[in-house]
Design a protein around this motif. Structure first.
Motif, PDB file in Angstrom:
ATOM      1  N   MET A 196      -6.033  -5.847  -4.308  1.00  0.00           N
ATOM      2  CA  MET A 196      -5.925  -4.526  -3.702  1.00  0.00           C
ATOM      3  C   MET A 196      -6.929  -4.375  -2.576  1.00  0.00           C
ATOM      4  O   MET A 196      -6.601  -3.889  -1.491  1.00  0.00           O
ATOM      5  N   SER A 197      -8.162  -4.831  -2.838  1.00  0.00           N
ATOM      6  CA  SER A 197      -9.172  -4.706  -1.775  1.00  0.00           C
ATOM      7  C   SER A 197      -8.780  -5.573  -0.583  1.00  0.00           C
ATOM      8  O   SER A 197      -8.986  -5.184   0.566  1.00  0.00           O
ATOM      9  N   GLY A 198      -8.186  -6.746  -0.881  1.00  0.00           N
ATOM     10  CA  GLY A 198      -7.716  -7.582   0.223  1.00  0.00           C
ATOM     11  C   GLY A 198      -6.667  -6.865   1.051  1.00  0.00           C
ATOM     12  O   GLY A 198      -6.717  -6.863   2.279  1.00  0.00           O
ATOM     13  N   PHE A 199      -5.722  -6.202   0.371  1.00  0.00           N
ATOM     14  CA  PHE A 199      -4.692  -5.482   1.110  1.00  0.00           C
ATOM     15  C   PHE A 199      -5.303  -4.369   1.941  1.00  0.00           C
ATOM     16  O   PHE A 199      -4.909  -4.144   3.092  1.00  0.00           O
ATOM     17  N   ILE A 200      -6.265  -3.671   1.346  1.00  0.00           N
ATOM     18  CA  ILE A 200      -6.885  -2.588   2.107  1.00  0.00           C
ATOM     19  C   ILE A 200      -7.574  -3.165   3.344  1.00  0.00           C
ATOM     20  O   ILE A 200      -7.458  -2.622   4.447  1.00  0.00           O
ATOM     21  N   ALA A 201      -8.257  -4.303   3.152  1.00  0.00           N
ATOM     22  CA  ALA A 201      -8.950  -4.905   4.287  1.00  0.00           C
ATOM     23  C   ALA A 201      -7.952  -5.304   5.373  1.00  0.00           C
ATOM     24  O   ALA A 201      -8.165  -5.040   6.564  1.00  0.00           O
ATOM     25  N   ILE A 202      -6.826  -5.900   4.959  1.00  0.00           N
ATOM     26  CA  ILE A 202      -5.809  -6.295   5.939  1.00  0.00           C
ATOM     27  C   ILE A 202      -5.258  -5.065   6.645  1.00  0.00           C
ATOM     28  O   ILE A 202      -5.084  -5.035   7.867  1.00  0.00           O
ATOM     29  N   PHE A 203      -5.036  -4.025   5.853  1.00  0.00           N
ATOM     30  CA  PHE A 203      -4.522  -2.773   6.418  1.00  0.00           C
ATOM     31  C   PHE A 203      -5.476  -2.239   7.481  1.00  0.00           C
ATOM     32  O   PHE A 203      -5.070  -1.895   8.593  1.00  0.00           O
ATOM     33  N   LEU A 204      -6.769  -2.212   7.134  1.00  0.00           N
ATOM     34  CA  LEU A 204      -7.760  -1.706   8.090  1.00  0.00           C
ATOM     35  C   LEU A 204      -7.770  -2.552   9.356  1.00  0.00           C
ATOM     36  O   LEU A 204      -7.921  -2.028  10.461  1.00  0.00           O
ATOM     37  N   ALA A 205      -7.580  -3.867   9.178  1.00  0.00           N
ATOM     38  CA  ALA A 205      -7.566  -4.733  10.353  1.00  0.00           C
ATOM     39  C   ALA A 205      -6.318  -4.462  11.182  1.00  0.00           C
ATOM     40  O   ALA A 205      -6.383  -4.361  12.410  1.00  0.00           O
ATOM     41  N   LEU A 206      -5.171  -4.277  10.507  1.00  0.00           N
ATOM     42  CA  LEU A 206      -3.909  -4.096  11.226  1.00  0.00           C
ATOM     43  C   LEU A 206      -3.871  -2.797  12.005  1.00  0.00           C
ATOM     44  O   LEU A 206      -3.290  -2.732  13.084  1.00  0.00           O
ATOM     45  N   ILE A 207      -4.451  -1.737  11.451  1.00  0.00           N
ATOM     46  CA  ILE A 207      -4.388  -0.477  12.197  1.00  0.00           C
ATOM     47  C   ILE A 207      -5.472  -0.407  13.256  1.00  0.00           C
ATOM     48  O   ILE A 207      -5.613   0.594  13.938  1.00  0.00           O
ATOM     49  N   GLY A 208      -6.247  -1.453  13.386  1.00  0.00           N
ATOM     50  CA  GLY A 208      -7.179  -1.497  14.507  1.00  0.00           C
ATOM     51  C   GLY A 208      -8.547  -0.920  14.210  1.00  0.00           C
ATOM     52  O   GLY A 208      -9.400  -0.829  15.079  1.00  0.00           O
ATOM     53  N   MET A 209      -8.752  -0.495  12.958  1.00  0.00           N
ATOM     54  CA  MET A 209     -10.011   0.154  12.623  1.00  0.00           C
ATOM     55  C   MET A 209     -11.164  -0.855  12.718  1.00  0.00           C
ATOM     56  O   MET A 209     -12.203  -0.563  13.287  1.00  0.00           O
ATOM     57  N   VAL A 210     -10.946  -2.042  12.159  1.00  0.00           N
ATOM     58  CA  VAL A 210     -12.017  -3.040  12.118  1.00  0.00           C
ATOM     59  C   VAL A 210     -12.451  -3.396  13.529  1.00  0.00           C
ATOM     60  O   VAL A 210     -13.638  -3.432  13.851  1.00  0.00           O
ATOM     61  N   GLU A 211     -11.452  -3.597  14.379  1.00  0.00           N
ATOM     62  CA  GLU A 211     -11.780  -4.018  15.732  1.00  0.00           C
ATOM     63  C   GLU A 211     -12.525  -2.926  16.501  1.00  0.00           C
ATOM     64  O   GLU A 211     -13.529  -3.191  17.159  1.00  0.00           O
ATOM     65  N   THR A 212     -12.013  -1.693  16.397  1.00  0.00           N
ATOM     66  CA  THR A 212     -12.679  -0.609  17.113  1.00  0.00           C
ATOM     67  C   THR A 212     -14.103  -0.420  16.600  1.00  0.00           C
ATOM     68  O   THR A 212     -15.031  -0.216  17.371  1.00  0.00           O
ATOM     69  N   PHE A 213     -14.238  -0.479  15.278  1.00  0.00           N
ATOM     70  CA  PHE A 213     -15.554  -0.249  14.696  1.00  0.00           C
ATOM     71  C   PHE A 213     -16.500  -1.414  14.984  1.00  0.00           C
ATOM     72  O   PHE A 213     -17.702  -1.276  14.882  1.00  0.00           O
TER      73      PHE A 213
ATOM     74  N   TYR B 278      -0.384   8.371  11.332  1.00  0.00           N
ATOM     75  CA  TYR B 278      -1.427   7.688  12.090  1.00  0.00           C
ATOM     76  C   TYR B 278      -1.557   6.234  11.668  1.00  0.00           C
ATOM     77  O   TYR B 278      -2.066   5.422  12.431  1.00  0.00           O
ATOM     78  N   THR B 279      -1.062   5.885  10.484  1.00  0.00           N
ATOM     79  CA  THR B 279      -0.960   4.475  10.147  1.00  0.00           C
ATOM     80  C   THR B 279      -0.011   3.788  11.105  1.00  0.00           C
ATOM     81  O   THR B 279      -0.317   2.730  11.659  1.00  0.00           O
ATOM     82  N   PHE B 280       1.135   4.413  11.327  1.00  0.00           N
ATOM     83  CA  PHE B 280       2.106   3.785  12.220  1.00  0.00           C
ATOM     84  C   PHE B 280       1.598   3.763  13.647  1.00  0.00           C
ATOM     85  O   PHE B 280       1.860   2.831  14.395  1.00  0.00           O
ATOM     86  N   LYS B 281       0.855   4.795  14.007  1.00  0.00           N
ATOM     87  CA  LYS B 281       0.252   4.778  15.341  1.00  0.00           C
ATOM     88  C   LYS B 281      -0.708   3.593  15.447  1.00  0.00           C
ATOM     89  O   LYS B 281      -0.723   2.868  16.441  1.00  0.00           O
ATOM     90  N   GLY B 282      -1.516   3.373  14.408  1.00  0.00           N
ATOM     91  CA  GLY B 282      -2.471   2.276  14.431  1.00  0.00           C
ATOM     92  C   GLY B 282      -1.766   0.926  14.454  1.00  0.00           C
ATOM     93  O   GLY B 282      -2.158   0.019  15.170  1.00  0.00           O
ATOM     94  N   LEU B 283      -0.684   0.817  13.668  1.00  0.00           N
ATOM     95  CA  LEU B 283      -0.004  -0.470  13.584  1.00  0.00           C
ATOM     96  C   LEU B 283       0.715  -0.821  14.866  1.00  0.00           C
ATOM     97  O   LEU B 283       0.627  -1.938  15.361  1.00  0.00           O
ATOM     98  N   TYR B 284       1.457   0.143  15.415  1.00  0.00           N
ATOM     99  CA  TYR B 284       2.376  -0.188  16.498  1.00  0.00           C
ATOM    100  C   TYR B 284       2.000   0.459  17.820  1.00  0.00           C
ATOM    101  O   TYR B 284       2.696   0.281  18.808  1.00  0.00           O
ATOM    102  N   GLY B 285       0.959   1.239  17.849  1.00  0.00           N
ATOM    103  CA  GLY B 285       0.571   1.852  19.110  1.00  0.00           C
ATOM    104  C   GLY B 285       1.164   3.232  19.283  1.00  0.00           C
ATOM    105  O   GLY B 285       2.094   3.629  18.585  1.00  0.00           O
ATOM    106  N   ALA B 286       0.600   3.990  20.223  1.00  0.00           N
ATOM    107  CA  ALA B 286       0.982   5.394  20.373  1.00  0.00           C
ATOM    108  C   ALA B 286       2.159   5.585  21.322  1.00  0.00           C
ATOM    109  O   ALA B 286       2.722   6.660  21.385  1.00  0.00           O
ATOM    110  N   GLY B 287       2.525   4.529  22.062  1.00  0.00           N
ATOM    111  CA  GLY B 287       3.535   4.708  23.097  1.00  0.00           C
ATOM    112  C   GLY B 287       4.923   4.972  22.545  1.00  0.00           C
ATOM    113  O   GLY B 287       5.212   4.694  21.391  1.00  0.00           O
ATOM    114  N   VAL B 288       5.785   5.530  23.399  1.00  0.00           N
ATOM    115  CA  VAL B 288       7.189   5.724  23.041  1.00  0.00           C
ATOM    116  C   VAL B 288       7.915   4.430  23.336  1.00  0.00           C
ATOM    117  O   VAL B 288       7.758   3.858  24.409  1.00  0.00           O
ATOM    118  N   LYS B 289       8.692   3.941  22.369  1.00  0.00           N
ATOM    119  CA  LYS B 289       9.402   2.686  22.578  1.00  0.00           C
ATOM    120  C   LYS B 289      10.898   2.962  22.720  1.00  0.00           C
ATOM    121  O   LYS B 289      11.449   3.785  21.982  1.00  0.00           O
TER     122      LYS B 289
END
Lengths: 556, 353
Positions: free
Chosen positions: A14-31, B159-170
């Motif tokens: 579960m923690s791995g998934f959360i970590a992957i999720f955080l990376a995928l939504i860009g949180m890790v990179e921005t932070f 906002y998960t989907f925004k984070g995953l795929y970006g904010a732009g209109v596709k």
């Protein structure tokens, strides 16, 4: 409990998934762009490690009956699995190009996650190793005595917060000589210096640890005071707080801080209003932004020379409040017969109607359509112009004082008790002789008037208002601050506004994740602490009694 | 006591009747004057109606998700609009990939099936996770708590989907086949309109079959009738709830594809307005009532499409079509006030809510 590894593996995954999720939504990179301790650890890495660490903590707690060795095994396994999942993810990204779909899978992210190693395999090994060690640390943390653990936690959070707030502190105290020097000595480049971090950690750790010994005696002393003494204590602390709020912006003489504080203030005003509607009377209003918009637009139309307005702010303010109240009544009457969830949706529809009307070409001649209203004059008293955010902050502060006073008096009044009765059970309240129609209408109207004040000040603060400022998000912000602070609680509103509006203002660069965190916070809050951070006493009692019966359908 | 109660009620009732009568007068006056001006030709009216039916069938599909969940849990699944968005968004990637390889043009039927499968699977997963993580721990909590959770989950998903795929209109891929049209004299119907309505009808028929004719459907109806008794009769209530979310999610995913075929773009906030409309449709038809959601969706779609031109043009309102959402929400308020049970529903707003 059996000595099995299923649970630690599950938690680790579960923690791995959360970590992957955080990376995928860009949180890790921005932070990752921000360092907590300069060149030692970034905020992004901290977030990931915290995820693994808390998982290991939970895994160790799950094995607490099986002896220390098992607990360490469980912690290490959960760390290993979490790190392994993340490593597997990184490995996959090098095989398949995911950038076309997930925009955040960038080379920089991979580089950061593999600890900047040239060879991928080595980097992944490091990653797994670090996670496993973090897992062991998590277990060790579980085994430390709670008093030490708490102090460690507080000290760690202080370092984290101060590490991230460098820019802010620098700007804030730029005009205060000795503090500016102190701050300069704590930081270097992009975060805390090593020495700075260590000294903050030691100081906060010692203080918290010491406080944990004297906390209960002090609380006992306060509880033992006579009512008069308690009242004195309360009023002095309140006066001190007020003095601080009054003098801080002036002393710092900083436009940015003035801006943040006045934004928080505007939301406190709205929060207090919504608190009456939702917190006291229990009518969930999701279209609250409408009244804010009405206040702002009334002032705009009446004062902006561009729209042919001739009044000044002080003349327009009472009119704005009255119009907001009027709309409160107009909305109140039709929704009186509607309860619960339906009320929420109808009010949300109402908020949208107001926004669409304001935006439409139909009302453009009066309200300016998408172009909004420009050139709203600043408020003036005897030739003194409330121009900058710091001056406007004082208008807001006075507004808050009046509104807080009204809210406290209302809460304990006959009307306030009637509201709470309606909130608890409408039918019983009616049977007790409470006039439902009138009570609800008054709640709507008073709530609307507070939002109207807030909107009016908002208009003069910005000089320009656009329909885009009055989106549904505002209603959600206000609701979120109420829930975070504790519904029905007046200090809760203030705490909530500081957290929901103040904190994000301080972390502008992380704006993208604001609503993500709100959403998650609302969900988590409702499960763990539905009464809020500073709950109202009756509500606290009530929510903790209601855990027993589960009957979602037997409401008839 | 009784006398005064009646007096108080009659005041608000009177007020509401006056407001209602005023709105009806405005509608009638507007419609008559629009018809007298004759601004729109019969072809345009026909287009409005066809468009309304098409929109309405998509609303109905989403509305079914609200209604199913409400029927069983008595909660408004506010995050359902994000379930819809998730399906549409993920199917975009499949659609684009198929479009770029040229497969979609060669083999539109299989291509569309793949797109639908992706959307429905995504939405189903999101809906089930939502139930498992956010709603299940709150079974039996006060209603406001679950509503707030739903609002939080909705923002989180957006906002998960925004984070995953970006904010732009596709831009959603367009199918050339669907943009052809059938013509009868001066009237013309696009294939996409026929397709959307047909697909929606098939899905609704399938749902109706599941709910009315299968054992699972019987269990669902039992749970919605009485939670506790159903559990006592040996029905696994948790399983039924999950199935409900699966059904609602699958319909929402399909609706996401249909919506994107009509308005070919996707974005992380695309769910909000259709979701709100669909909820309105569910309430219009009587929430918790499956045929009601269908009727409500159609009704809302028609009102929204025909209403601005019919009611407002005659009143010389500039750009009346900007106000179609105002008409939709006004309908919601009016229905809740004058017929809280909805068009086909039992009386709910006051008693159970």
């Amino acid at each position: 409990m059996k000595n099995n590894l299923v649970q630690p593996i599950r938690i680790g995954l579960m923690s791995g998934f959360i970590a992957i999720f955080l990376a995928l939504i860009g949180m890790v990179e921005t932070f990752d762009k921000r360092d907590v301790i300069s060149e030692v650890i970034s905020l992004g890495a901290t977030v990931l490690l915290l995820t693994i660490l808390s998982a290991a903590y939970l895994a160790a707690r799950g094995q607490s009956k099986n002896g220390v060795r098992w607990m360490f095994t469980a912690g290490a396994v959960s760390g290993l699995v979490g790190g392994g999942a993340l490593a597997l993810f990184i490995f996959t990204t090098t095989l398949i190009d995911m950038r076309g779909v997930f925009i955040n899978v960038k080379a920089t992210l991979i580089k950061m996650l593999t600890l900047e190693q040239e060879v991928l395999a080595l980097g992944l090994m490091y990653l797994i190793g670090v996670s496993t060690i973090t897992g062991l640390v998590g277990t060790a943390l579980y085994l430390t005595p709670s008093r030490v653990r708490q102090a460690l936690l507080v000290a760690f959070l202080c370092v984290l917060a101060l590490g991230v707030m460098q820019e802010l502190l620098r700007v804030t105290f730029a005009n205060v000589g000795f503090l500016a020097d102190l701050i300069r000595s704590l930081y270097e480049k992009n975060g805390l210096s090593r020495v700075g971090a260590a000294s903050i950690f030691i100081v906060t750790f010692t203080l918290t640890f010491a406080w944990s010994f004297i906390q209960s005696p002090v609380q006992a002393r306060i509880a033992a005071l006579s009512p008069r003494g308690q009242f004195l204590l309360k009023s002095t602390s309140f006066l001190l707080l007020f003095a601080a709020l009054f003098f801080i912006p002036k002393a710092l003489d900083n436009v940015y801080i003035g801006e943040v504080m006045s934004n928080v203030g505007l939301f406190i005003l709205m929060g207090l209003g919504l608190n009456i509607v939702v917190g006291f009377a229990g009518l969930l209003d999701l279209g609250y932004v409408a009244f804010f918009a009405i206040g702002a637009y009334t002032v705009g139309v009446l004062t902006s020379p561009e729209r042919g307005g001739t009044l000044n702010f002080w003349q327009a303010l009472p009119i704005a409040i009255s119009i907001a109240v009027l709309f409160g009544f107009i909305l109140g009457i039709p929704v009186l017969k509607i309860r619960g969830d339906y009320l929420a949706i109808v009010t949300m529809g109402f908020g949208e109607i107001i926004r669409i009307l304001v935006l439409s070409d139909f009302l453009r001649p009066w309200l300016g359509g998408a172009g909004g209203i420009v050139g709203i004059p600043k408020a003036e008293v005897l030739g003194f112009k409330f121009a900058g955010p710091i001056e406007i902050y004082y208008i807001i502060l006075i507004g808050i004082l009046i509104v807080v006073f009204l809210a406290i008096r209302l809460k304990d009044s006959r009307l306030g008790r009637a509201w709470m009765a309606v909130r608890e059970d409408e039918d019983v309240a009616q049977a007790m002789g409470i006039n439902l129609v009138w009570t609800k209408l008054i709640a709507f109207a008073i709530g609307a008037s507070f939002a109207g004040i807030s909107g009016a000040i908002f208009a003069t603060k910005l000089s320009t208002i656009y329909p885009q400022s009055f989106k549904f998000d505002v209603s959600i912000n206000v609701l979120a601050l109420l829930i975070l602070g504790g519904m029905g609680s007046i200090p809760g509103v203030i705490i909530g506004a500081l957290m929901v509006v103040g904190l994000p203002e301080l972390f502008r660069e992380f704006d993208d994740f604001l609503f993500l965190v709100y959403g998650a916070a609302l969900v988590v809050m409702m499960q763990l602490r539905p009464e809020g951070l500073w709950p109202e006493t009756t509500r606290l009692r009530e929510l903790h009694h209601e855990h027993a019966p589960a009957e979602p359908t037997t409401a008839d | 006591m009784r006398q005064s109660l009646r007096e108080r009620l009659s005041f608000t009732d009177l007020f509401m009747w006056v407001v209602g009568a005023l709105i009806v007068l405005i509608i009638v006056y507007g419609s008559i004057s629009t018809l007298i001006i004759g601004r729109y030709s019969s072809r345009q009216w026909f287009d409005f109606v066809v468009n309304g039916i098409m929109l309405g069938s998509v609303y109905a599909l989403i509305a079914l998700g609200y209604t199913l969940v409400y029927g069983i849990l008595r909660m408004i699944n506010f995050a359902h609009s994000e379930v819809f968005m998730a399906g549409a968004f993920n199917s975009y990637f499949v659609g684009t990939a198929l479009n770029q390889s040229g497969y979609l043009e060669q083999n539109p039927v299989v291509g569309l099936l793949l797109i639908f499968a992706m959307a429905m699977i995504t939405s189903t997963i999101v809906a089930v996770l939502l139930e498992r993580i956010a709603y299940r721990p709150l079974r039996g909590a006060p209603r406001i708590v679950s509503l707030i959770t739903a609002i939080g989950a909705s923002f989180f998903l957006q906002y998960t989907f925004k984070g995953l795929y970006g904010a732009g209109v596709k831009a959603y891929p367009r199918l050339p086949v669907l943009n052809q049209s059938l013509e009868f004299g001066e009237f013309k119907i696009l294939y996409v309109q026929i397709f959307v309505v047909a697909a929606a009808l098939v899905l609704m028929a399938a749902l109706y079959y599941i709910v009315q004719r299968t054992k699972v459907g019987k269990a669902m109806r039992a749970v919605s009738e009485d939670f506790d008794t159903a559990a006592l009769m040996g029905i696994d209530v948790d399983r039924i709830i999950v199935i409900t979310f699966i059904l609602g999610g699958a319909l929402a995913g399909a609706a996401g594809v249909l919506w994107s075929l009509v308005f070919p773009q996707v974005n992380f906030v695309m769910g909000f307005i259709p979701g709100l409309k669909a909820f309105t449709a569910a309430v219009l038809g009587g929430i918790g009532n499956i045929p009601g959601a269908m009727v409500g969706g159609l009704f809302l779609g028609l009102i929204e499409s025909v209403g601005p031109g019919l009611f407002l043009d005659g009143l010389k309102v500039t750009a009346p079509h900007q106000l179609k959402d105002v008409i939709a929400f006004t309908m919601l308020v009016l229905v809740l006030i004058f017929r809280p049970s909805g068009i086909l529903g039992e009386k709910l707003t006051q008693k159970k809510a």
